[in-house]
Design a protein around this motif. Structure first.
Motif, PDB file in Angstrom:
ATOM      1  N   ASN A   1      29.277 -35.165 -86.934  1.00  0.00           N
ATOM      2  CA  ASN A   1      30.399 -34.857 -87.844  1.00  0.00           C
ATOM      3  C   ASN A   1      31.680 -35.593 -87.440  1.00  0.00           C
ATOM      4  O   ASN A   1      32.791 -35.088 -87.635  1.00  0.00           O
ATOM      5  CB  ASN A   1      30.667 -33.340 -87.899  1.00  0.00           C
ATOM      6  CG  ASN A   1      31.509 -32.967 -89.102  1.00  0.00           C
ATOM      7  OD1 ASN A   1      31.324 -33.510 -90.189  1.00  0.00           O
ATOM      8  ND2 ASN A   1      32.460 -32.093 -88.916  1.00  0.00           N
ATOM      9  N   GLN A   2      31.510 -36.819 -86.914  1.00  0.00           N
ATOM     10  CA  GLN A   2      32.701 -37.519 -86.391  1.00  0.00           C
ATOM     11  C   GLN A   2      33.552 -38.155 -87.491  1.00  0.00           C
ATOM     12  O   GLN A   2      34.650 -38.638 -87.213  1.00  0.00           O
ATOM     13  CB  GLN A   2      32.305 -38.573 -85.360  1.00  0.00           C
ATOM     14  CG  GLN A   2      31.472 -39.706 -85.965  1.00  0.00           C
ATOM     15  CD  GLN A   2      30.958 -40.655 -84.908  1.00  0.00           C
ATOM     16  OE1 GLN A   2      31.697 -41.474 -84.409  1.00  0.00           O
ATOM     17  NE2 GLN A   2      29.682 -40.525 -84.557  1.00  0.00           N
ATOM     18  N   GLN A   3      33.055 -38.177 -88.728  1.00  0.00           N
ATOM     19  CA  GLN A   3      33.857 -38.664 -89.869  1.00  0.00           C
ATOM     20  C   GLN A   3      34.517 -40.000 -89.561  1.00  0.00           C
ATOM     21  O   GLN A   3      35.709 -40.200 -89.784  1.00  0.00           O
ATOM     22  CB  GLN A   3      34.885 -37.594 -90.267  1.00  0.00           C
ATOM     23  CG  GLN A   3      34.206 -36.298 -90.698  1.00  0.00           C
ATOM     24  CD  GLN A   3      35.077 -35.075 -90.531  1.00  0.00           C
ATOM     25  OE1 GLN A   3      36.010 -34.885 -91.300  1.00  0.00           O
ATOM     26  NE2 GLN A   3      34.767 -34.253 -89.542  1.00  0.00           N
ATOM     27  N   ASN A   4      33.683 -40.909 -89.082  1.00  0.00           N
ATOM     28  CA  ASN A   4      34.190 -42.204 -88.614  1.00  0.00           C
ATOM     29  C   ASN A   4      34.449 -43.196 -89.742  1.00  0.00           C
ATOM     30  O   ASN A   4      34.875 -44.316 -89.501  1.00  0.00           O
ATOM     31  CB  ASN A   4      33.219 -42.809 -87.588  1.00  0.00           C
ATOM     32  CG  ASN A   4      31.770 -42.783 -88.020  1.00  0.00           C
ATOM     33  OD1 ASN A   4      31.374 -41.972 -88.862  1.00  0.00           O
ATOM     34  ND2 ASN A   4      30.951 -43.637 -87.453  1.00  0.00           N
TER      35      ASN A   4
ATOM     36  N   TRP B   1      34.361 -41.320 -81.859  1.00  0.00           N
ATOM     37  CA  TRP B   1      33.664 -40.367 -80.985  1.00  0.00           C
ATOM     38  C   TRP B   1      34.499 -39.949 -79.774  1.00  0.00           C
ATOM     39  O   TRP B   1      34.275 -38.881 -79.209  1.00  0.00           O
ATOM     40  CB  TRP B   1      32.325 -40.954 -80.518  1.00  0.00           C
ATOM     41  CG  TRP B   1      32.477 -42.263 -79.791  1.00  0.00           C
ATOM     42  CD1 TRP B   1      32.525 -43.509 -80.354  1.00  0.00           C
ATOM     43  CD2 TRP B   1      32.643 -42.456 -78.389  1.00  0.00           C
ATOM     44  NE1 TRP B   1      32.702 -44.458 -79.388  1.00  0.00           N
ATOM     45  CE2 TRP B   1      32.774 -43.842 -78.170  1.00  0.00           C
ATOM     46  CE3 TRP B   1      32.685 -41.598 -77.273  1.00  0.00           C
ATOM     47  CZ2 TRP B   1      32.951 -44.395 -76.906  1.00  0.00           C
ATOM     48  CZ3 TRP B   1      32.854 -42.141 -76.007  1.00  0.00           C
ATOM     49  CH2 TRP B   1      32.990 -43.527 -75.836  1.00  0.00           C
TER      50      TRP B   1
ATOM     51  N   PRO C   1      37.471 -35.411 -79.911  1.00  0.00           N
ATOM     52  CA  PRO C   1      36.327 -35.033 -80.753  1.00  0.00           C
ATOM     53  C   PRO C   1      36.216 -33.539 -81.044  1.00  0.00           C
ATOM     54  O   PRO C   1      35.530 -33.162 -81.995  1.00  0.00           O
ATOM     55  CB  PRO C   1      35.111 -35.535 -79.972  1.00  0.00           C
ATOM     56  CG  PRO C   1      35.583 -35.681 -78.572  1.00  0.00           C
ATOM     57  CD  PRO C   1      37.044 -36.020 -78.638  1.00  0.00           C
TER      58      PRO C   1
ATOM     59  N   ARG D   1      38.170 -31.775 -82.495  1.00  0.00           N
ATOM     60  CA  ARG D   1      38.701 -31.480 -83.843  1.00  0.00           C
ATOM     61  C   ARG D   1      37.622 -31.623 -84.920  1.00  0.00           C
ATOM     62  O   ARG D   1      37.761 -31.095 -86.007  1.00  0.00           O
ATOM     63  CB  ARG D   1      39.924 -32.356 -84.155  1.00  0.00           C
ATOM     64  CG  ARG D   1      39.632 -33.827 -84.328  1.00  0.00           C
ATOM     65  CD  ARG D   1      40.891 -34.667 -84.072  1.00  0.00           C
ATOM     66  NE  ARG D   1      40.529 -36.056 -83.846  1.00  0.00           N
ATOM     67  CZ  ARG D   1      40.684 -37.010 -84.747  1.00  0.00           C
ATOM     68  NH1 ARG D   1      41.238 -36.733 -85.901  1.00  0.00           N
ATOM     69  NH2 ARG D   1      40.317 -38.251 -84.466  1.00  0.00           N
ATOM     70  N   TYR D   2      36.520 -32.328 -84.622  1.00  0.00           N
ATOM     71  CA  TYR D   2      35.430 -32.440 -85.605  1.00  0.00           C
ATOM     72  C   TYR D   2      34.629 -31.141 -85.675  1.00  0.00           C
ATOM     73  O   TYR D   2      33.768 -30.983 -86.539  1.00  0.00           O
ATOM     74  CB  TYR D   2      34.495 -33.602 -85.262  1.00  0.00           C
ATOM     75  CG  TYR D   2      35.201 -34.926 -84.998  1.00  0.00           C
ATOM     76  CD1 TYR D   2      36.266 -35.338 -85.790  1.00  0.00           C
ATOM     77  CD2 TYR D   2      34.807 -35.762 -83.949  1.00  0.00           C
ATOM     78  CE1 TYR D   2      36.920 -36.538 -85.546  1.00  0.00           C
ATOM     79  CE2 TYR D   2      35.454 -36.963 -83.707  1.00  0.00           C
ATOM     80  CZ  TYR D   2      36.507 -37.343 -84.505  1.00  0.00           C
ATOM     81  OH  TYR D   2      37.156 -38.535 -84.258  1.00  0.00           O
ATOM     82  N   TRP D   3      34.884 -30.258 -84.708  1.00  0.00           N
ATOM     83  CA  TRP D   3      34.113 -29.004 -84.623  1.00  0.00           C
ATOM     84  C   TRP D   3      35.030 -27.798 -84.541  1.00  0.00           C
ATOM     85  O   TRP D   3      34.653 -26.742 -84.014  1.00  0.00           O
ATOM     86  CB  TRP D   3      33.168 -29.084 -83.398  1.00  0.00           C
ATOM     87  CG  TRP D   3      32.092 -30.082 -83.658  1.00  0.00           C
ATOM     88  CD1 TRP D   3      32.188 -31.443 -83.511  1.00  0.00           C
ATOM     89  CD2 TRP D   3      30.805 -29.840 -84.201  1.00  0.00           C
ATOM     90  NE1 TRP D   3      31.027 -32.053 -83.912  1.00  0.00           N
ATOM     91  CE2 TRP D   3      30.150 -31.089 -84.343  1.00  0.00           C
ATOM     92  CE3 TRP D   3      30.119 -28.678 -84.581  1.00  0.00           C
ATOM     93  CZ2 TRP D   3      28.863 -31.203 -84.853  1.00  0.00           C
ATOM     94  CZ3 TRP D   3      28.824 -28.789 -85.080  1.00  0.00           C
ATOM     95  CH2 TRP D   3      28.214 -30.053 -85.209  1.00  0.00           C
TER      96      TRP D   3
END
Ligand SMILES: Cc1cc2nc3c(=O)[nH]c(=O)nc-3n(C[C@H](O)[C@H](O)[C@H](O)COP(=O)(O)O)c2cc1C
Length: 200
Positions: free
Chosen positions: A42-45, A86, A90, A92-94
């Protein structure tokens, strides 16, 4: 339009109504849908560069061998990716998960990507490809056409959009109102050439 019809009807359209402007509500809807594309950890890269400046569009068109859809489609989206997403805070992705999940996932992300440049780059391309297809299917369902593109000078486009050092350009997707339909499908390989059961 349901998903199956959107998949069947999506085609790569090259000739667009250059005078059409996408209403803000449509753009908002398209962007809110593409944000739902999956990304590893879910890193929304993904990073979506919406090219609005007409002069910049012209320069990008030159870098794409003069392909008309670059200037004439309502939207030119340069899909980029942050190769180092990544390692950029990181957790904040979770954010919406319990602390125990965060304590497990954050080191796992670091362990998966650190020192693995090839994996970082491959991940960028996977992310972009999935996002591109989300854009194209959503666009079709919303009454637009689209075209995925990689026929351009990647280094030049990177310069033109001021690509940060730790990002990469992945591909373009243009979205707009078709003036001419796509050419008939050039060919479809038989399933037994593209599907492998168990092993090559
Ligand atoms: C990664 C990728 C890059 C592509 N690059 C271009 C391009 O630079 N210019 C173009 O006109 N079409 C481009 N296409 C569109 C393909 O030519 C098209 O998808 C293919 O012929 C099948 O047609 P369809 O998309 O209408 O089914 C690209 C497609 C993909 C998936």
């Amino acid at each position: 339009m349901d998903t199956i019809d959107a998949i069947k009807q999506r085609r790569s359209v090259k000739i667009y109504n250059a005078g059409h402007e996408m209403p803000q509500d449509d753009l908002d809807q398209l962007l809110s849908l593409v944000k739902l594309s999956p990304t590893a950890f879910n890193q929304q890269n993904y990073r979506f560069v919406l090219v609005r400046d007409p002069e910049l569009r012209k320069q990008i068109r030159e870098a794409a061998g003069g392909q008309a859809q670059v200037t004439d489609a309502s939207l030119l989206i340069v899909i980029c990716a942050d190769l180092k997403a990544w390692e950029k805070d990181p957790v904040r992705y979770w954010d919406n998960t319990p602390k125990e999940v965060q304590e497990y996932i954050v080191p796992a992300i670091d362990n998966y990507y650190r020192g693995r440049e090839r994996v970082q780059r491959d991940e960028a391309m996977r992310t972009a490809g999935i996002a591109a297809q989300t854009i194209m299917l959503a666009a079709k369902a919303m009454g637009y056409d689209s075209c995925p593109m990689d026929g351009f000078d990647f280094d030049r486009v990177g310069e033109l959009v001021h690509l940060p050092e730790d990002h990469t350009v992945c591909m373009f997707v243009v979205v707009g109102k078709a003036v001419e339909p796509a050419m008939p499908r050039p060919s479809q390989l038989p399933l037994d050439e593209i599907v492998v059961i168990d092993r090559f």
